[in-house]
Write a protein that holds these residues in place. Structure first.
Motif, PDB file in Angstrom:
ATOM      1  N   ILE A   1      -0.194  -8.366  -5.526  1.00  0.00           N
ATOM      2  CA  ILE A   1       0.070  -7.325  -6.524  1.00  0.00           C
ATOM      3  C   ILE A   1       0.792  -6.173  -5.848  1.00  0.00           C
ATOM      4  O   ILE A   1       0.335  -5.656  -4.816  1.00  0.00           O
ATOM      5  CB  ILE A   1      -1.247  -6.837  -7.153  1.00  0.00           C
ATOM      6  CG1 ILE A   1      -1.959  -8.004  -7.830  1.00  0.00           C
ATOM      7  CG2 ILE A   1      -0.984  -5.715  -8.152  1.00  0.00           C
ATOM      8  CD1 ILE A   1      -3.381  -7.702  -8.243  1.00  0.00           C
ATOM      9  N   GLN A   2       1.904  -5.758  -6.408  1.00  0.00           N
ATOM     10  CA  GLN A   2       2.668  -4.660  -5.812  1.00  0.00           C
ATOM     11  C   GLN A   2       3.291  -3.777  -6.888  1.00  0.00           C
ATOM     12  O   GLN A   2       3.527  -4.220  -8.009  1.00  0.00           O
ATOM     13  CB  GLN A   2       3.760  -5.187  -4.889  1.00  0.00           C
ATOM     14  CG  GLN A   2       4.807  -6.046  -5.582  1.00  0.00           C
ATOM     15  CD  GLN A   2       5.951  -6.411  -4.651  1.00  0.00           C
ATOM     16  OE1 GLN A   2       7.102  -6.069  -4.901  1.00  0.00           O
ATOM     17  NE2 GLN A   2       5.633  -7.139  -3.581  1.00  0.00           N
ATOM     18  N   ASP A   3       3.522  -2.524  -6.501  1.00  0.00           N
ATOM     19  CA  ASP A   3       4.190  -1.560  -7.383  1.00  0.00           C
ATOM     20  C   ASP A   3       5.144  -0.723  -6.546  1.00  0.00           C
ATOM     21  O   ASP A   3       4.922  -0.516  -5.340  1.00  0.00           O
ATOM     22  CB  ASP A   3       3.167  -0.655  -8.070  1.00  0.00           C
ATOM     23  CG  ASP A   3       2.320  -1.412  -9.078  1.00  0.00           C
ATOM     24  OD1 ASP A   3       2.761  -1.531 -10.233  1.00  0.00           O
ATOM     25  OD2 ASP A   3       1.241  -1.893  -8.703  1.00  0.00           O
ATOM     26  N   SER A   4       6.207  -0.254  -7.190  1.00  0.00           N
ATOM     27  CA  SER A   4       7.237   0.516  -6.479  1.00  0.00           C
ATOM     28  C   SER A   4       7.537   1.816  -7.209  1.00  0.00           C
ATOM     29  O   SER A   4       7.344   1.931  -8.425  1.00  0.00           O
ATOM     30  CB  SER A   4       8.523  -0.311  -6.344  1.00  0.00           C
ATOM     31  OG  SER A   4       8.302  -1.487  -5.609  1.00  0.00           O
ATOM     32  N   GLU A   5       8.014   2.783  -6.430  1.00  0.00           N
ATOM     33  CA  GLU A   5       8.416   4.078  -6.968  1.00  0.00           C
ATOM     34  C   GLU A   5       9.580   4.581  -6.128  1.00  0.00           C
ATOM     35  O   GLU A   5       9.556   4.484  -4.895  1.00  0.00           O
ATOM     36  CB  GLU A   5       7.251   5.064  -6.880  1.00  0.00           C
ATOM     37  CG  GLU A   5       7.534   6.440  -7.444  1.00  0.00           C
ATOM     38  CD  GLU A   5       7.284   6.536  -8.932  1.00  0.00           C
ATOM     39  OE1 GLU A   5       7.752   7.515  -9.534  1.00  0.00           O
ATOM     40  OE2 GLU A   5       6.631   5.635  -9.485  1.00  0.00           O
ATOM     41  N   VAL A   6      10.611   5.118  -6.791  1.00  0.00           N
ATOM     42  CA  VAL A   6      11.717   5.742  -6.062  1.00  0.00           C
ATOM     43  C   VAL A   6      11.416   7.231  -5.938  1.00  0.00           C
ATOM     44  O   VAL A   6      11.273   7.934  -6.941  1.00  0.00           O
ATOM     45  CB  VAL A   6      13.065   5.523  -6.766  1.00  0.00           C
ATOM     46  CG1 VAL A   6      14.173   6.261  -6.022  1.00  0.00           C
ATOM     47  CG2 VAL A   6      13.390   4.042  -6.847  1.00  0.00           C
ATOM     48  N   ILE A   7      11.305   7.697  -4.700  1.00  0.00           N
ATOM     49  CA  ILE A   7      10.965   9.095  -4.418  1.00  0.00           C
ATOM     50  C   ILE A   7      12.175   9.777  -3.797  1.00  0.00           C
ATOM     51  O   ILE A   7      12.784   9.244  -2.874  1.00  0.00           O
ATOM     52  CB  ILE A   7       9.754   9.182  -3.476  1.00  0.00           C
ATOM     53  CG1 ILE A   7       8.537   8.497  -4.126  1.00  0.00           C
ATOM     54  CG2 ILE A   7       9.426  10.633  -3.141  1.00  0.00           C
ATOM     55  CD1 ILE A   7       7.308   8.432  -3.233  1.00  0.00           C
ATOM     56  N   ALA A   8      12.517  10.939  -4.309  1.00  0.00           N
ATOM     57  CA  ALA A   8      13.703  11.675  -3.839  1.00  0.00           C
ATOM     58  C   ALA A   8      13.425  12.352  -2.501  1.00  0.00           C
ATOM     59  O   ALA A   8      13.318  13.581  -2.400  1.00  0.00           O
ATOM     60  CB  ALA A   8      14.122  12.705  -4.889  1.00  0.00           C
TER      61      ALA A   8
END
Length: 351
Positions: free
Chosen positions: A31-38
């Motif tokens: 199980i994985q999740d991603s987020e683009v962080i500036a």
């Protein structure tokens, strides 16, 4: 008695059948999740790599306020670990680190049904607009776990996604807040030694100086490198003329060199010389966007201490840190110099 035997065998058949059924179900998960962080990869990586920061952004403390953490002597990098006690206790150990790219960890949880051991992994991928951060966990459900999830209706996968997403959002908030930190200190009157420097000049709108500074500085760096010149200090910018009415500024990007350099006619990069100067020095630790505040504090100091700005000399700022080497803007250090007029000593006026 026959009825009891019948019920016993029926219960046994149900138990065996259930075991066979749940045993044949695939218990593996990833199980994985991603987020683009500036933010740059290094800034986010450093936040995740140090277990002491997990207490701040981790979602589990919201679920269990009674949880307490214990840290090993090493809390970041390969071999680092920490543990916790609460409604569900456990520990985590970092097993592999690829700086600014990957982190791998072993997770151990103490559940009512015994220990559970899973693999946690992180990836940090630089991309336009920031860094794609992925947080994942993989492992194998036991027979008891599979039966419990099926009979209780607990959605393990949904719960994990919610936890990951909450944690990633908190990491983003912390990182962005960290990058906003800045301090301004007026260091007072100082002497700047001056010397030779290579430079090139352009004009820009005042709000476009940051955009033009980098390519201009790269041009000077390229010239210095091409001609194997010996540098003598940190790069700096000179503000030659500021036109507030038209919102423009003429500025030079410069690099100190140890000796005078004769350049060919028409060269975009030329050699200049700065006389030693007495100036008010202001130190900014933080993003360049706070430079205007730093100049304002410097001018306020000058007025409060009855100094007078020397308008015949140019203001300049020295970039102590290189953003390519120090990705977190909160750690950028810039020294600002505002020249002032000094009172001549008796010997200087012939007395």
């Amino acid at each position: 008695m026959k009825i009891l035997k019948y019920l016993f065998f029926l219960l046994l058949i149900i138990i065996i059948g259930s075991a066979i059924y749940f045993g044949t179900q695939d218990g593996s998960f990833d199980i994985q999740d991603s987020e683009v962080i500036a933010a740059p990869p290094e800034v986010i990586f450093n936040k995740v790599n140090d277990y002491k920061s997990w207490e701040n952004w981790g979602p589990w403390k919201k679920e269990d306020p009674s949880i307490s953490f214990t840290y090993a002597e090493k809390t970041s990098g390969e071999g680092a670990s920490y543990s916790w006690e609460g409604e569900m206790s456990g520990s985590m150990t970092t097993t592999k680190v690829i700086p600014n790219k990957e982190i791998h960890q072993d997770l151990m949880l103490k559940t009512p049904a015994g220990e559970r051991n899973n693999k946690v992994y992180w990836t940090f991928e630089e991309m336009e607009g920031g860094t794609k951060v992925t947080w994942g966990m993989k492992g194998e459900h036991t027979l008891i776990d599979k039966a419990y999830y099926a009979l209780s209706g607990f959605d393990f996968e949904t719960a994990m996604h919610q936890m990951n997403q909450s944690g990633l959002e908190e990491i983003e908030n912390e990182v962005l807040d960290d990058m906003k930190q800045f301090t301004i200190n007026v260091d007072g009157v100082t002497q700047y030694g001056g010397g030779y420097y290579m430079y090139t000049t352009t004009v820009a709108k005042q709000d476009e100086v940051d955009l033009k500074m980098a390519p201009l500085m790269n041009e000077v760096f390229g010239f210095v490198k091409k001609h194997n010149l010996n540098t003598a200090g940190k790069p700096f910018a000179i503000y030659n003329e500021i036109d507030n009415a038209n919102n423009t500024v003429i500025f030079s990007a410069a690099i100190p060199v140890k000796e005078q350099v004769i350049t060919p006619e028409g060269s975009p990069v030329v050699c200049g010389y700065m006389e030693p100067v007495t100036a008010i020095k202001i130190s900014l630790k933080g993003n360049y966007k706070h430079l205007s505040e730093a100049y304002l504090k410097g001018r306020q100091y000058i007025a409060e201490n009855n100094h007078e700005i020397d308008t015949s000399r140019k203001m300049f700022e020295v970039y102590i840190t290189d953003p390519d080497e120090v990705p977190n803007p909160a750690n950028w250090l810039t020294e600002i110099y505002i020249p002032i007029i000094t009172t001549p000593q008796p010997a200087e006026i012939g007395l």
